[in-house]
Each structure stands twice: as C-alpha cells, then as structure tokens.
Design a protein around this motif. Structure first.
Motif, mmCIF file in Angstrom:
data_model
loop_
_atom_site.group_PDB
_atom_site.id
_atom_site.type_symbol
_atom_site.label_atom_id
_atom_site.label_comp_id
_atom_site.label_asym_id
_atom_site.label_seq_id
_atom_site.Cartn_x
_atom_site.Cartn_y
_atom_site.Cartn_z
ATOM 1 N N CYS B 12 -27.730 23.574 -39.853
ATOM 2 C CA CYS B 12 -28.194 22.264 -39.395
ATOM 3 C C CYS B 12 -27.289 21.727 -38.277
ATOM 4 O O CYS B 12 -27.774 21.218 -37.265
ATOM 5 N N LEU B 13 -25.980 21.860 -38.453
ATOM 6 C CA LEU B 13 -25.044 21.424 -37.409
ATOM 7 C C LEU B 13 -25.266 22.207 -36.117
ATOM 8 O O LEU B 13 -25.149 21.670 -35.012
ATOM 9 N N ARG B 15 -28.118 23.652 -35.182
ATOM 10 C CA ARG B 15 -29.383 23.154 -34.620
ATOM 11 C C ARG B 15 -29.147 21.813 -33.919
ATOM 12 O O ARG B 15 -29.641 21.574 -32.821
ATOM 13 N N GLN B 16 -28.350 20.949 -34.530
ATOM 14 C CA GLN B 16 -28.044 19.647 -33.915
ATOM 15 C C GLN B 16 -27.296 19.812 -32.597
ATOM 16 O O GLN B 16 -27.528 19.072 -31.649
ATOM 17 N N ASN B 19 -29.859 20.786 -29.985
ATOM 18 C CA ASN B 19 -30.639 19.606 -29.594
ATOM 19 C C ASN B 19 -29.811 18.689 -28.695
ATOM 20 O O ASN B 19 -30.303 18.167 -27.705
ATOM 21 N N ALA B 20 -28.549 18.534 -29.056
ATOM 22 C CA ALA B 20 -27.683 17.597 -28.322
ATOM 23 C C ALA B 20 -27.448 18.076 -26.897
ATOM 24 O O ALA B 20 -27.580 17.302 -25.948
ATOM 25 N N ALA B 55 -19.356 17.589 -36.166
ATOM 26 C CA ALA B 55 -20.170 16.860 -35.189
ATOM 27 C C ALA B 55 -19.277 16.200 -34.133
ATOM 28 O O ALA B 55 -19.592 16.211 -32.942
ATOM 29 N N GLY B 117 -28.957 12.509 -34.234
ATOM 30 C CA GLY B 117 -28.532 13.772 -34.820
ATOM 31 C C GLY B 117 -29.717 14.477 -35.463
ATOM 32 O O GLY B 117 -29.816 15.692 -35.452
ATOM 33 N N ILE B 118 -30.609 13.682 -36.024
ATOM 34 C CA ILE B 118 -31.757 14.228 -36.754
ATOM 35 C C ILE B 118 -32.990 14.285 -35.879
ATOM 36 O O ILE B 118 -33.713 15.271 -35.854
ATOM 37 N N ASN B 119 -33.257 13.213 -35.149
ATOM 38 C CA ASN B 119 -34.475 13.131 -34.345
ATOM 39 C C ASN B 119 -34.118 12.524 -32.995
ATOM 40 O O ASN B 119 -33.753 11.353 -32.908
ATOM 41 N N LEU B 191 -22.463 10.759 -29.844
ATOM 42 C CA LEU B 191 -23.901 10.754 -30.135
ATOM 43 C C LEU B 191 -24.476 9.386 -29.732
ATOM 44 O O LEU B 191 -24.020 8.808 -28.757
ATOM 45 N N CYS B 265 -31.476 14.652 -45.405
ATOM 46 C CA CYS B 265 -31.397 16.115 -45.519
ATOM 47 C C CYS B 265 -31.219 16.516 -46.977
ATOM 48 O O CYS B 265 -30.874 15.700 -47.832
#
Lengths: 299, 299
Positions: B12-13, B15-16, B19-20, B55, B117-119, B191, B265
């Motif tokens: 998940c981190l 993937r984040q 995305n970031a 993060a 972070g999520i969306n 973020l 999550c």
C-alpha cells in the motif's frame, strides 16, 4: 518478444508475494524474510522484462524458504478436483450449444478465473459464477478469424495456464480434435500453474501429447524454455495461449497466436484496450507488427 | 507509543508512493527513480515504526526530486476552497440539528475523506456524498463519554489532519468553543496535510490559537515534534486527533485522546475491529492499557 513491466505492476507483485508466502507458510519470520528479499529485487528490477520474471523469482525464493518443491500441490489438487466435478456439466453445456466451438472458447476463458496470483481462494461457487458470467457476457474477439485459422491447422500447440483451469481447457481441446493438439505445461511447479501432473489429473494424458516447456516461469519465457519446446512452438500451425501470464510473455511474438484470457488488472486493460473483467479471444500479429493492442471486434 | 507497520502496509505504501510521484511530476524518470528508492527503503524498513514514518521519507524524497518545497500547494488550495464553498451548508446543518455536538463530530469525520494518500482526486461531489453518508450512517463511538470529557476540559488540543478537512474541523471547533481550543498543524508541508497556511485559508487564524508540531510526518511522531508542542500535548486536558495518520502514530499513547477518523484500510480495520468505511469516534486509554482496540459501543 513480450510486454514490459509497468511501475503499476510493482505494488501488485509485492502484494502477490505477500499473499503467496502467507498461502504456503504460517511462519511470520518467513513472511518478513520473503518480503524484504522481494523489495530488494524490485528495487533493482529490469523493467524491460515482463512481470512473470519477477513472479518466477518470488516463487523460486518461496520454494527455497519453505523447502517445498511444490508448495501449491495440495491447492492444485483441490482445484483439479473441483473442476473435474464440473466436467459433466461443462460437456452438457457444450453439447446443447448452437455453436460448440464458441461455447468451448467461452468455457476455456471461464476457467481462467482459477488464478492464485490474483485470488488465492477460488471456490466452486466462484467457478460456477465464472461459467455463468462468461456464457452470458459478450466477449471480445473475432471467432470467425479463429475458426478460419483452425480450419487449416494440422497441428495446434495449446499452452496451458493453471491447475483446475486445465479441466476447462480439456473441454475446448476435445472440441478442437485431440489428434492434432499438443498440450504444453510448465516445466516445473510455480504458483498454481499446471504441470504434467495436473494435465494427468485433468485426464489429458492418453488423450493428447503432453510436453513441458522446461521452465518454472508463470508464463512462457521462450529464452528460458527447452529447445524441443521452442522448436514445437515455431513449427505449430497454430498456437493457443491461455491466461495473462502467457499473454504477458508472448504478446509481442511475431508468430500467430490466439490468446484466451480474462483481463485481470488495469495494466493489461490499458495494454489491450479492454476493461478489467473482459473475456478476450485476442490474436497476436497486429499487436506484434504495430506495437499496439490488436483491434478486435466485439462479438 | 504507536502502531507498528504491518506487512500489508508495504504494498500500500508503495502504491501510495507511485500515486504521489505521478501527482506531482510528469517525468517518467522521476517516477522510476522514486520507486526504486522507496523499494530500497521498504526492504530495510523498521517495522516497529508506524506507517507514517515511511510516508514521511517518501514525501521528503518527492520534495527533493521535484525541487518543490510543497508539491501539493495547488491541490491543497483547491481542497480548502472546495470545502469553504460547503461551509455555509455545513453550518446550516449544524444549526438545524437536534444534537449539534453529534452533528459537529459527524461532519468532522466526513471531512476525513479528503486524504490524498488514499484518493488523489476528491471532488466536490465526493465531499457532498461523504457528508450525506456520515449523516445517514451510524458511527462507532460513545458520544456521551466524549461529551463528559468535554464538559470538564478547560483546554483542548485539536490535532488537524488534511487541507480541506480542516474547514470541517472548523465547524466542530466552533461547536467546542473556540476560546478553549488550540489547533495544531504539521510543522512542514507533507502530502496534503494541513499546515499553518491551510489553517489560515480555512479562516481559523484569529479564531483559535494555532501552533505547529515542528515535524514533516503525516501523523504525530512525538519524538520528532518540537518541545513546545510536546509540552502542550501533555498539558492539554483533552486531545482530539483527526485522521488515520494521527491514529497510527498516537493510538498507543497512555494519555486520553479522542480519535476522529474514517477507517480507510484493512490494517486499521483489523486493528480497531471496525470494517473499512466505519466512521469512528474512538478513545485511547483502553487501547493503550491493554494493547488491544478499545471496545466502543455502536451509537
């Protein structure tokens, strides 16, 4: 030639590694150990290689740390057994179909739901749902082109994908005519991919010639396959390749291949132009020649 | 004391991180570079630390490779603006509510949907939907315990979470009584977390005292926070902590904290015992003393 690994594949491969190590071991130390190893490899991976190269590496390491030659043996036996219980129904569906070839293609794609890389716990209910769904949905691909290619093919090489799924392949292979089909399986156990043992469990021995590709990749990395397999691959009049792993490793080969699979992730969706969940009968050639997904008509 | 990082947090981190870097840069070389760096760190990470530590590291690297002090500035300004447009409606909902405190708590949790972070792409429609959902759904937590704690608190430290969300916090803070509330924001941009600039954009300056924690973690890592913040943290009669990041970093502190957040999550779902999507008003203390999630009654 094959697909590259996208950056989006990386978190997915790492998630798959975690699922896999939990599937085959209850030891938290092994879980963390595999994860650290996979993260290290992922940090240095060659993104020019297709995703199954990393998956191969993960599963080699999994076999090393669990000291099991085939950590998925029990799961695969269960999957074969589950699919064999459905076999009479699948055959009955084929016999009552107005177009048995189309029905066989649909069922073969339905079997592609048994993929432990994506979903570790496919139940008989999932399988039945997959069958119903593939029979109801339209699928993407030109069946007439496939039919025409079949009409002139004297020998067909059929690249199997997973255990359980291989029972569904049997239904299509019976339809294609067993005498002209050679079935190829993985050379060594990897994930729940079908090996010679699974082909035998599915009752395909004695029915068709079974060869193995000599490799433990969850796909078909030609440069790693045994020479006799590669020769058969190039000599076959027609190649049918099941599943995303075979698609990812062979999608840009210049020879004519029909891919049968279910689109399971956003990377393949972007690569093929079909939404996740689409049942695809896709033809290489167009993909290989222009480097773009083949434009195949909706049936 | 804080949560540990679970193995499930790792994909998940990663993937984040992807995305970031895509959010703040269009440069594919920067994308791959960040990913390789993050994978390297993840392979060596201390799992005893909470997820926001990784993060924090990811976003420091992001600021380095983009050479931007605050790559989310534009996104945060947009989120604040979007939430401010809703402010009159939020206030009207509060005024017409039979229990304004409950309504304030619900709205503050609704704002927690703005979490990049999520969306990465929360729209005004998402925000409205979140508000409607939080007003319709039951939420988990004992409002009467919170009410009792508030009744004796002379000074309240309110730990903000994200930009945009901070406008929703303002509605609850107005309800708590601005004279006894101190608002704490992140010490540096990370973020879309709220900084002093965002608190000002939300109109909270002049309304409450605003302090910053001196840290660039997307959470509250007390050992990294400035001394004056830590003193205020321990001296406050009551601490209200917004969002999963603050929960992950403070959930096992021995002092009494009320956490307001949406479960985003499966790791936090397992840790708290609430399904993903649950709106939580959770109290520490029980968690800290027995090392298990607090048992809070359904409202």
């Amino acid at each position: 030639m094959h697909m590259k690994t996208h950056l989006d594949c990386i978190p997915c491969l790492i998630r798959q590694a975690l699922n896999a190590v939990r599937m085959v071991s209850a030891d938290a130390v092994q879980h963390a150990s595999l994860m650290r190893q996979v993260l290290h490899w992922a940090g240095e991976m060659d993104l020019q290689q297709p995703p199954p190269v990393m998956a191969q590496r993960i599963h080699r390491q999994l076999r090393t740390i669990t000291r099991e030659e085939d950590p998925y043996r029990v799961a695969k036996a269960h999957q074969n057994h589950m699919a064999l219980r459905l076999l009479p129904e699948l055959r009955a569906q084929l016999e009552s179909a107005s177009d048995p070839l189309e029905q066989g293609v649909r069922l073969a794609i339905a079997g592609n739901v048994i993929d432990m890389g994506i979903n570790g716990h496919v139940t008989e209910a999932d399988l039945r749902q997959s069958v119903n769904q593939v029979l109801d949905d339209s699928f993407s691909g030109d069946l007439n082109v496939f039919r025409a290619a079949l009409s002139t093919a004297r020998n067909i090489l059929y690249l199997a994908d997973n255990a359980g799924e291989i029972v569904f392949d049997r239904v299509l292979i019976e339809q294609l005519g067993t005498e002209r089909v050679t079935l190829a399986v993985r050379g060594f156990p990897v994930l729940n991919d079908a090996t010679r043992e699974d082909a035998q469990s599915a009752g395909l021995h004695g029915m068709v010639e079974i060869i193995d590709n000599g490799s433990d990749a969850p796909g078909t990395l030609l440069e790693q396959c045994r020479e006799s397999f590669v020769r058969r691959f190039h000599q076959a009049d027609l190649v049918i390749a099941k599943g995303q792993g075979n698609f990812e490793t062979l999608s840009e080969e210049t020879r004519n291949i029909f891919f049968l699979f279910k689109v399971k992730c956003s990377v393949i969706a972007a690569h093929t132009g079909f939404p996740v969940g689409t049942h695809v009968l896709g033809q290489s050639g167009a993909m290989a020649s222009c480097g773009k997904p083949a434009v195949v008509s909706e049936m």
